[in-house]
Motif scaffolding. Structure first.
Motif, PDB file in Angstrom:
ATOM      1  N   VAL A 310     -37.528  34.841  35.554  1.00 22.25           N
ATOM      2  CA  VAL A 310     -36.535  35.752  34.962  1.00 22.25           C
ATOM      3  C   VAL A 310     -35.660  35.044  33.927  1.00 22.25           C
ATOM      4  O   VAL A 310     -35.111  35.690  33.024  1.00 22.25           O
ATOM      5  CB  VAL A 310     -35.655  36.391  36.053  1.00 22.25           C
ATOM      6  N   GLU A 311     -35.536  33.731  34.036  1.00 20.57           N
ATOM      7  CA  GLU A 311     -34.691  32.986  33.089  1.00 20.57           C
ATOM      8  C   GLU A 311     -35.209  33.096  31.657  1.00 20.57           C
ATOM      9  O   GLU A 311     -34.421  33.036  30.705  1.00 20.57           O
ATOM     10  CB  GLU A 311     -34.619  31.509  33.494  1.00 20.57           C
ATOM     11  N   THR A 312     -36.520  33.253  31.490  1.00 20.80           N
ATOM     12  CA  THR A 312     -37.092  33.324  30.144  1.00 20.80           C
ATOM     13  C   THR A 312     -36.725  34.616  29.427  1.00 20.80           C
ATOM     14  O   THR A 312     -36.898  34.721  28.209  1.00 20.80           O
ATOM     15  CB  THR A 312     -38.627  33.206  30.188  1.00 20.80           C
ATOM     16  N   LEU A 313     -36.214  35.595  30.180  1.00 29.83           N
ATOM     17  CA  LEU A 313     -35.853  36.883  29.579  1.00 29.83           C
ATOM     18  C   LEU A 313     -34.500  36.839  28.867  1.00 29.83           C
ATOM     19  O   LEU A 313     -34.183  37.741  28.085  1.00 29.83           O
ATOM     20  CB  LEU A 313     -35.808  37.975  30.662  1.00 29.83           C
ATOM     21  N   ILE A 314     -33.725  35.797  29.126  1.00 25.97           N
ATOM     22  CA  ILE A 314     -32.399  35.696  28.516  1.00 25.97           C
ATOM     23  C   ILE A 314     -32.520  35.662  26.995  1.00 25.97           C
ATOM     24  O   ILE A 314     -33.322  34.924  26.428  1.00 25.97           O
ATOM     25  CB  ILE A 314     -31.668  34.435  29.024  1.00 25.97           C
ATOM     26  N   ASN A 315     -31.724  36.487  26.330  1.00 23.72           N
ATOM     27  CA  ASN A 315     -31.690  36.575  24.861  1.00 23.72           C
ATOM     28  C   ASN A 315     -33.039  36.963  24.252  1.00 23.72           C
ATOM     29  O   ASN A 315     -33.314  36.669  23.080  1.00 23.72           O
ATOM     30  CB  ASN A 315     -31.204  35.253  24.240  1.00 23.72           C
ATOM     31  N   ASP A 316     -33.871  37.618  25.054  1.00 25.35           N
ATOM     32  CA  ASP A 316     -35.149  38.178  24.574  1.00 25.35           C
ATOM     33  C   ASP A 316     -36.141  37.132  24.066  1.00 25.35           C
ATOM     34  O   ASP A 316     -37.001  37.448  23.229  1.00 25.35           O
ATOM     35  CB  ASP A 316     -34.907  39.236  23.487  1.00 25.35           C
ATOM     36  N   TRP A 317     -36.029  35.898  24.566  1.00 22.15           N
ATOM     37  CA  TRP A 317     -37.103  34.950  24.243  1.00 22.15           C
ATOM     38  C   TRP A 317     -38.422  35.440  24.826  1.00 22.15           C
ATOM     39  O   TRP A 317     -39.486  35.237  24.263  1.00 22.15           O
ATOM     40  CB  TRP A 317     -36.755  33.561  24.784  1.00 22.15           C
ATOM     41  N   ASN A 318     -38.313  36.116  25.944  1.00 28.18           N
ATOM     42  CA  ASN A 318     -39.469  36.742  26.587  1.00 28.18           C
ATOM     43  C   ASN A 318     -39.086  38.189  26.889  1.00 28.18           C
ATOM     44  O   ASN A 318     -37.987  38.449  27.386  1.00 28.18           O
ATOM     45  CB  ASN A 318     -39.820  35.998  27.882  1.00 28.18           C
ATOM     46  N   VAL A 319     -39.970  39.125  26.580  1.00 24.07           N
ATOM     47  CA  VAL A 319     -39.703  40.551  26.834  1.00 24.07           C
ATOM     48  C   VAL A 319     -40.893  41.129  27.592  1.00 24.07           C
ATOM     49  O   VAL A 319     -42.046  40.941  27.197  1.00 24.07           O
ATOM     50  CB  VAL A 319     -39.482  41.320  25.518  1.00 24.07           C
ATOM     51  N   LEU A 320     -40.597  41.826  28.687  1.00 23.47           N
ATOM     52  CA  LEU A 320     -41.646  42.474  29.470  1.00 23.47           C
ATOM     53  C   LEU A 320     -42.114  43.744  28.774  1.00 23.47           C
ATOM     54  O   LEU A 320     -41.325  44.424  28.120  1.00 23.47           O
ATOM     55  CB  LEU A 320     -41.125  42.821  30.866  1.00 23.47           C
ATOM     56  N   SER A 321     -43.389  44.048  28.941  1.00 26.51           N
ATOM     57  CA  SER A 321     -43.940  45.268  28.334  1.00 26.51           C
ATOM     58  C   SER A 321     -44.884  45.969  29.297  1.00 26.51           C
ATOM     59  O   SER A 321     -45.766  45.323  29.875  1.00 26.51           O
ATOM     60  CB  SER A 321     -44.691  44.938  27.042  1.00 26.51           C
ATOM     61  N   PRO A 322     -44.737  47.290  29.457  1.00 28.77           N
ATOM     62  CA  PRO A 322     -45.782  48.057  30.142  1.00 28.77           C
ATOM     63  C   PRO A 322     -47.090  47.916  29.367  1.00 28.77           C
ATOM     64  O   PRO A 322     -47.091  47.532  28.196  1.00 28.77           O
ATOM     65  CB  PRO A 322     -45.253  49.499  30.098  1.00 28.77           C
ATOM     66  N   THR A 323     -48.196  48.244  30.002  1.00 30.48           N
ATOM     67  CA  THR A 323     -49.494  47.975  29.375  1.00 30.48           C
ATOM     68  C   THR A 323     -50.115  49.210  28.723  1.00 30.48           C
ATOM     69  O   THR A 323     -51.328  49.238  28.516  1.00 30.48           O
ATOM     70  CB  THR A 323     -50.474  47.384  30.404  1.00 30.48           C
ATOM     71  N   ASP A 324     -49.301  50.210  28.390  1.00 31.24           N
ATOM     72  CA  ASP A 324     -49.844  51.287  27.561  1.00 31.24           C
ATOM     73  C   ASP A 324     -49.810  50.841  26.099  1.00 31.24           C
ATOM     74  O   ASP A 324     -49.006  49.982  25.706  1.00 31.24           O
ATOM     75  CB  ASP A 324     -49.056  52.588  27.748  1.00 31.24           C
ATOM     76  N   GLU A 325     -50.683  51.418  25.309  1.00 32.03           N
ATOM     77  CA  GLU A 325     -50.893  50.967  23.936  1.00 32.03           C
ATOM     78  C   GLU A 325     -49.620  50.976  23.104  1.00 32.03           C
ATOM     79  O   GLU A 325     -49.295  50.002  22.408  1.00 32.03           O
ATOM     80  CB  GLU A 325     -51.951  51.866  23.291  1.00 32.03           C
ATOM     81  N   ASP A 326     -48.855  52.070  23.153  1.00 33.81           N
ATOM     82  CA  ASP A 326     -47.650  52.190  22.321  1.00 33.81           C
ATOM     83  C   ASP A 326     -46.575  51.179  22.727  1.00 33.81           C
ATOM     84  O   ASP A 326     -45.900  50.600  21.862  1.00 33.81           O
ATOM     85  CB  ASP A 326     -47.090  53.611  22.405  1.00 33.81           C
TER      86      ASP A 326
END
Length: 365
Positions: A310-326
């Motif tokens: 979860v630390e990598t998500l700070i300041n959007d260095w890493n952003v989670l994404s659902p796996t639908d195309e859009d």
């Protein structure tokens, strides 16, 4: 001290390199390779590049269902423990090799040391999450990579034997990034790709996405796989994809547009490190690659609903994404604001191997 160390998969090879070097200065280590990753490009090359000692035992388990694979490992590791009579057994991360090693040692009353303890995605559908939780609850010493991991364990009632050592993968990145840069400078990285894969589309640094797809939650769902590749085909930059053998097999019968995707064979650690450092963005479902991207200040998109890092998500260095195309397309093409923020020091100082050895010694085994 005599310690058995269990390894079996690419991330564990990376973690083992700095620990084995440090531990063997004053102790005896018996290295056991379960053979969970057996492809030469996902096993042998890491031992060569990272200077990992040759395994004392190789169980050669190979692929198979979770139950079959874990059972074979458990049987083999138990025999080695009975023969070697170690003072303790060390496991890394969250693979079937991790759980098998911890179970075998615990049932024989051998102390278990878990490196990378305390991580949680809170999604028990992930086999990795099941392995983490079970291993943590039978370990005698829990060697955590972050303070968040320490907190996770505390919330589960685990407070004894818990030490925040920092992340050992950070040690490996620091030790090898300059070696990687020197080895692949002046386009040698692209020459290496061509040598291994034949003629491929010309790539320039910072003008490609580096992707990996291997998690069962993505690869075992044909609709998800197709959506991921559809999104890749729409991106404005080419997608460089070192393809996991398991994923390669699963996409053979799917209708996929590969026009914007450059598929290459699995590659060694040094080249992967260079490609990660010089990518425009990493797109992955790998826990280890999320961290490596973060350490190398490369933006990352993670194709999962949760991350244990979860630390990598700070300041959007890493952003989670659902796996639908859009969603994938939108997240990957987002405006990159992460470079406007410094990264907090949350993963240690690059001397984790030393701190792990000190913690084990202090444990009084």
């Amino acid at each position: 001290m005599k310690l058995i160390t269990i390894i079996g998969a690419r991330p564990q090879f990376i973690k083992a390199a700095p620990f084995s070097e440090e531990f063997r200065k004053n102790n005896q280590e018996i290295l056991v390779h379960t053979g969970q990753h057996y492809d030469a490009n996902m096993s042998d090359v890491f031992f060569e590049e990272l200077g990992i000692p040759k395994p004392d035992y190789n169980l050669g388990v190979g692929s198979g269902s979770h139950g079959k694979q874990t059972a074979k490992m458990l049987e083999g590791i138990e025999e080695i423990i009975l023969k070697e009579k170690p003072d303790g057994l060390l496991v890394y991360g969250d693979t079937n090799s991790t759980l098998a090693g911890a179970l075998a040692a615990s049932k024989l009353h051998i102390p278990v040391y878990h490196v990378e303890a305390g991580l949680r995605s809170y999604n028990k559908l992930m086999p990795e999450e099941q392995n983490r939780i079970l291993t943590d609850h039978i370990s005698d010493m829990l060697l955590c990579p972050t303070q968040t991991a320490v907190k996770n364990l505390s919330e589960e009632g685990i407070t004894t034997g818990v030490v925040n050592t920092g992340d050992i993968m950070y040690d490996t990145v620091i030790r090898n990034i300059n070696i990687s840069e020197q080895k692949y400078v002046n386009g040698k990285w692209f020459d290496e790709l061509v040598k291994e894969n034949g003629s491929i589309r010309k790539l320039n640094e910072k003008e490609y996405y580096l992707a990996t797809i291997h998690r069962a939650e993505n690869t075992d769902n044909p609709d998800k796989l197709v959506n991921i590749f559809k999104a890749f085909s729409k991106l404005e930059k080419p997608v460089l994809l070192p393809l996991h053998p398991r994923t390669k097999k699963l996409i053979e019968d799917l209708e996929i547009d590969f026009s914007n995707i450059i598929i290459i064979k699995p590659i060694g650690y040094l080249l992967m490190l260079y490609l990660t450092s010089n990518a425009y963005m990493v797109v992955t479902d790998s826990g280890g690659l999320q961290k490596e991207a973060y350490y190398l200040k490369t933006p990352c998109t993670t194709l999962r609903d949760q991350t244990e890092w979860v630390e990598t998500l700070i300041n959007d260095w890493n952003v989670l994404s659902p796996t639908d195309e859009d969603s994938i397309t939108s997240t990957v093409t987002r405006k990159l604001t992460c470079f406007n923020h410094p990264q907090p020091d949350l993963f240690g100082d690059g001397h984790t191997a030393k701190y792990i050895c000190e913690a084990i010694k202090k444990g009084g085994i």
